[in-house]
Design an enzyme around this catalytic site. Sequence first.
Site, PDB file in Angstrom:
ATOM      1  N   ARG A  31       0.861  -1.183   0.000  1.00 34.17           N
ATOM      2  CA  ARG A  31       0.000   0.000   0.000  1.00 34.17           C
ATOM      3  C   ARG A  31       0.901   1.238   0.000  1.00 34.17           C
ATOM      4  NH1 ARG A  31      -3.755   2.205   4.961  1.00 34.17           N
ATOM      5  NH2 ARG A  31      -4.617   3.947   3.823  1.00 34.17           N
ATOM      6  N   ASP A  88      -3.077   4.613  -2.771  1.00 32.33           N
ATOM      7  CA  ASP A  88      -4.304   5.089  -2.115  1.00 32.33           C
ATOM      8  C   ASP A  88      -5.015   6.156  -2.940  1.00 32.33           C
ATOM      9  OD1 ASP A  88      -4.978   3.792   0.149  1.00 32.33           O
ATOM     10  OD2 ASP A  88      -4.629   5.496   1.475  1.00 32.33           O
ATOM     11  N   GLY A 148     -12.557   6.043  10.153  1.00 33.29           N
ATOM     12  CA  GLY A 148     -11.638   5.414  11.106  1.00 33.29           C
ATOM     13  C   GLY A 148     -10.906   6.519  11.822  1.00 33.29           C
ATOM     14  N   GLY A 268     -13.206   1.751  11.371  1.00 30.73           N
ATOM     15  CA  GLY A 268     -13.473   1.384  12.775  1.00 30.73           C
ATOM     16  C   GLY A 268     -14.745   2.004  13.333  1.00 30.73           C
ATOM     17  N   GLY A 270     -17.240   3.588  11.429  1.00 38.87           N
ATOM     18  CA  GLY A 270     -18.363   3.246  10.544  1.00 38.87           C
ATOM     19  C   GLY A 270     -18.868   1.829  10.780  1.00 38.87           C
ATOM     20  N   GLU A 271     -17.923   0.915  11.074  1.00 42.03           N
ATOM     21  CA  GLU A 271     -18.323  -0.487  11.252  1.00 42.03           C
ATOM     22  C   GLU A 271     -18.874  -0.764  12.649  1.00 42.03           C
ATOM     23  OE1 GLU A 271     -14.947  -2.980  10.089  1.00 42.03           O
ATOM     24  OE2 GLU A 271     -14.612  -1.657   8.384  1.00 42.03           O
TER      25      GLU A 271
HETATM   26  P1  AMP Z   1      -9.590   2.517  12.270  1.00 48.90           P
HETATM   27  O1  AMP Z   1      -8.625   3.637  11.997  1.00 48.90           O
HETATM   28  O2  AMP Z   1     -10.389   2.123  11.063  1.00 48.90           O
HETATM   29  O3  AMP Z   1      -8.961   1.345  12.968  1.00 48.90           O
HETATM   30  O4  AMP Z   1     -10.678   3.111  13.306  1.00 48.90           O
HETATM   31  C1  AMP Z   1     -10.297   3.612  14.565  1.00 48.90           C
HETATM   32  C2  AMP Z   1     -11.486   4.336  15.179  1.00 48.90           C
HETATM   33  O5  AMP Z   1     -12.584   3.419  15.304  1.00 48.90           O
HETATM   34  C3  AMP Z   1     -11.210   4.880  16.573  1.00 48.90           C
HETATM   35  O6  AMP Z   1     -11.725   6.199  16.683  1.00 48.90           O
HETATM   36  C4  AMP Z   1     -11.985   3.935  17.472  1.00 48.90           C
HETATM   37  O7  AMP Z   1     -12.419   4.531  18.666  1.00 48.90           O
HETATM   38  C5  AMP Z   1     -13.167   3.619  16.585  1.00 48.90           C
HETATM   39  N1  AMP Z   1     -13.869   2.428  17.067  1.00 48.90           N
HETATM   40  C6  AMP Z   1     -13.401   1.153  17.114  1.00 48.90           C
HETATM   41  N2  AMP Z   1     -14.296   0.347  17.704  1.00 48.90           N
HETATM   42  C7  AMP Z   1     -15.361   1.126  18.038  1.00 48.90           C
HETATM   43  C8  AMP Z   1     -16.612   0.889  18.690  1.00 48.90           C
HETATM   44  N3  AMP Z   1     -16.962  -0.332  19.121  1.00 48.90           N
HETATM   45  N4  AMP Z   1     -17.449   1.946  18.854  1.00 48.90           N
HETATM   46  C9  AMP Z   1     -17.116   3.172  18.425  1.00 48.90           C
HETATM   47  N5  AMP Z   1     -15.944   3.461  17.832  1.00 48.90           N
HETATM   48  C10 AMP Z   1     -15.082   2.458  17.632  1.00 48.90           C
END
Ligand code: AMP
Length: 335
Positions: A31, A88, A148, A268, A270-271
């Site tokens: 990436r 990206d 995320g 993170g 969104g999911e």
């Molecule tokens: P990523 O960069 O895609 O790994 O996402 C990270 C973000 O996802 C951080 O702000 C985390 O707090 C958020 N996140 C992960 N799990 C949860 C959850 N169960 N509820 C709310 N936010 C989350």
Amino acid sequence: MTSAAFAELDAAFAEHGPDLAADPPVAVGHRVVHGGTRFREATRIDDEVLATLEELTPLAPLHNPANIVGIRAAMAHFPDIPHVAIFDTAFHRTLPPAAYTYAVPREWQERYDVRRYGFHGTSHEYVSGRVADLVGRSDIAIVVLHLGNGCSACAVLDGQSVETSMGMTPLEGLVMGTRCGDLDPAIPFHLARTTGMAAADLDRTLNKDSGLKGLTGVNDFRTVAERAEAGDAAAAAAIDVVTHRLIKYVGAYAAVMGRLDAIAFTGGIGEHSPLLRARVLGSLGVLGVVLDESANAAARGEGLLSAPQSRVAAYVVPTNEELQIARESVALVGR
Ligand code: AMP
């Protein structure tokens, strides 16, 4: 440090498989954050490509040098198989000039590559592809929200990126963990004049100490949501800012595409945050979005969030950038 990383990689393969001796890898996909205007698709890496990546460093000073270190280390570790760079920025090669052009002197674009590029392309391509699979057709208008620590929105029309919220760098657009997103460009000048802050301090503050962190002291959305739930006013206000910006972008992208068939949440937040998805989807009635609250609350992994009568299908789709990178790498080397 890189040799320690590859020792861990070898140990992980030895423990979990596949057996690399019996089933050797056919390529290594990397990436790479910024391809500038030079790299518009997956590219086999050779010395010339590496030299060009080095030339692109001024466009992505935080990311590209680290990518190059990783590529060189991986090439030393796997010297006999092709290495492929997946950019990206590449999915956004289809942005029309009206979307990628900043209204600044023309010369800035011609001489200094000042234009919008967009990022998170691997994720937006994977997720929009999954949405097309779920809907059962590819000639649809989708807004993908990758939320995320870094956040970006992408308008995908008939499988092509036509607008996206990150710009020349990943700083533009949505409110992120530590990045401010959209900002009046006069603000840094105002601060430089009134406080004497240097360009490097402003750059660091807008990239590392703004966004959720700037508004609440923490960059982690889950913590912000927990604090808001417990009555913390700053945390609740930060979620309002995040939500407002998302609603604004989805509305704008629907207008840019002329219609909206689907919205997808990934990353993170969104999911895993039914709270934020409900805040956003619940505010998009003007576009004909009808949220299915129980489906949203119960969603684990991929799933539909909208009610049957919704004019727009809303989904949560876990992103899979690694799979997308693997697919593009294998396609390029022609297994
Ligand atoms: P990523 O960069 O895609 O790994 O996402 C990270 C973000 O996802 C951080 O702000 C985390 O707090 C958020 N996140 C992960 N799990 C949860 C959850 N169960 N509820 C709310 N936010 C989350």
